[in-house]
Design a protein around this motif. Structure first.
Motif, mmCIF file in Angstrom:
data_model
loop_
_atom_site.group_PDB
_atom_site.id
_atom_site.type_symbol
_atom_site.label_atom_id
_atom_site.label_comp_id
_atom_site.label_asym_id
_atom_site.label_seq_id
_atom_site.Cartn_x
_atom_site.Cartn_y
_atom_site.Cartn_z
ATOM 1 N N TYR A 28 36.651 37.935 48.960
ATOM 2 C CA TYR A 28 36.511 39.376 48.766
ATOM 3 C C TYR A 28 36.984 39.850 47.394
ATOM 4 O O TYR A 28 36.643 40.951 46.987
ATOM 5 N N TRP A 29 37.767 39.045 46.696
ATOM 6 C CA TRP A 29 38.302 39.539 45.426
ATOM 7 C C TRP A 29 38.216 38.547 44.275
ATOM 8 O O TRP A 29 38.541 38.902 43.146
ATOM 9 N N GLN A 30 37.735 37.343 44.528
ATOM 10 C CA GLN A 30 37.565 36.377 43.445
ATOM 11 C C GLN A 30 36.078 36.109 43.249
ATOM 12 O O GLN A 30 35.482 35.304 43.979
ATOM 13 N N LYS A 31 35.498 36.797 42.289
ATOM 14 C CA LYS A 31 34.074 36.652 42.002
ATOM 15 C C LYS A 31 33.749 35.189 41.724
ATOM 16 O O LYS A 31 34.450 34.516 40.987
ATOM 17 N N SER A 130 41.476 37.189 34.098
ATOM 18 C CA SER A 130 42.644 37.286 34.979
ATOM 19 C C SER A 130 42.858 38.723 35.444
ATOM 20 O O SER A 130 43.111 38.972 36.626
ATOM 21 N N LEU A 131 42.737 39.661 34.514
ATOM 22 C CA LEU A 131 42.908 41.075 34.865
ATOM 23 C C LEU A 131 41.815 41.522 35.833
ATOM 24 O O LEU A 131 42.087 42.288 36.762
ATOM 25 N N GLN A 132 40.604 41.017 35.652
ATOM 26 C CA GLN A 132 39.514 41.380 36.570
ATOM 27 C C GLN A 132 39.832 40.925 37.991
ATOM 28 O O GLN A 132 39.628 41.667 38.944
ATOM 29 N N PHE A 133 40.352 39.698 38.157
ATOM 30 C CA PHE A 133 40.754 39.236 39.482
ATOM 31 C C PHE A 133 41.824 40.154 40.074
ATOM 32 O O PHE A 133 41.775 40.501 41.250
ATOM 33 N N SER A 139 41.499 46.602 44.459
ATOM 34 C CA SER A 139 40.434 47.356 45.136
ATOM 35 C C SER A 139 40.225 46.871 46.565
ATOM 36 O O SER A 139 40.088 47.676 47.491
ATOM 37 N N PHE A 140 40.211 45.549 46.741
ATOM 38 C CA PHE A 140 40.070 44.986 48.079
ATOM 39 C C PHE A 140 41.242 45.402 48.973
ATOM 40 O O PHE A 140 41.043 45.894 50.084
#
Length: 151
Positions: A28-31, A130-133, A139-140
């Motif tokens: 859900y949070w690691q593209k 890293s910041l995107q994760f 958000s998740f």
């Protein structure tokens, strides 16, 4: 290459840890996340190893996670080893009442072709990923509908 990042999540620490500490939530949070497979040791404990698989574009990547410290709710540290890169990841979670401050300390060591690629990509690209994760986890965890999950 070393860098630190932090983010504040609008949830109490126990709720953040509940979501962070569940490998089923990684999708859900690691593209690019494909799978998590426990390999050795008692799952979730110091010394345990797992295989993580990701896909970015047409490229698949596999890494081995080794838990180096698990003193939740305060900290979770691990190493991530893949061809050409070794990553040391230290995560700290600070209770701030109805919020949690997540501090991430990251260190990369590169070899072979990855050393060359990392030089040209620069620290900025790694820091951005890293910041995107971290932002996607926030958000998740906070219940953004884009990250709908059963947990």
């Amino acid at each position: 290459m070393k860098y630190n990042l932090e983010i504040t999540i609008d949830l109490p620490r126990d709720k953040v840890i509940e979501k962070f500490d569940n490998p089923d939530n990684m999708k859900y949070w690691q593209k690019g996340f494909i799978s998590f497979e426990h390999l050795d040791g008692e799952p979730g404990t110091r010394g345990a190893t797992s295989r993580l698989k990701y896909k970015w574009g047409k490229r698949e990547m596999e890494m081995i996670e080794t838990i180096t410290e698990r003193s939740l709710p305060d900290a979770f540290h691990g190493t991530y080893d893949t061809k050409g890169a070794f990553n040391i990841q230290r995560n700290y979670f600070y209770d701030q009442g109805n919020q949690t401050r997540w501090v991430s300390e990251t260190e990369f060591e590169f070899s072979g072709l990855m050393k060359f690629m990392a030089f040209f990509m620069g620290k900025k690209a790694f820091k951005k990923q890293s910041l995107q994760f971290m932002e996607d986890f926030k958000s998740f965890a906070e219940g953004n509908p884009r990250y709908a999950a059963d947990s």
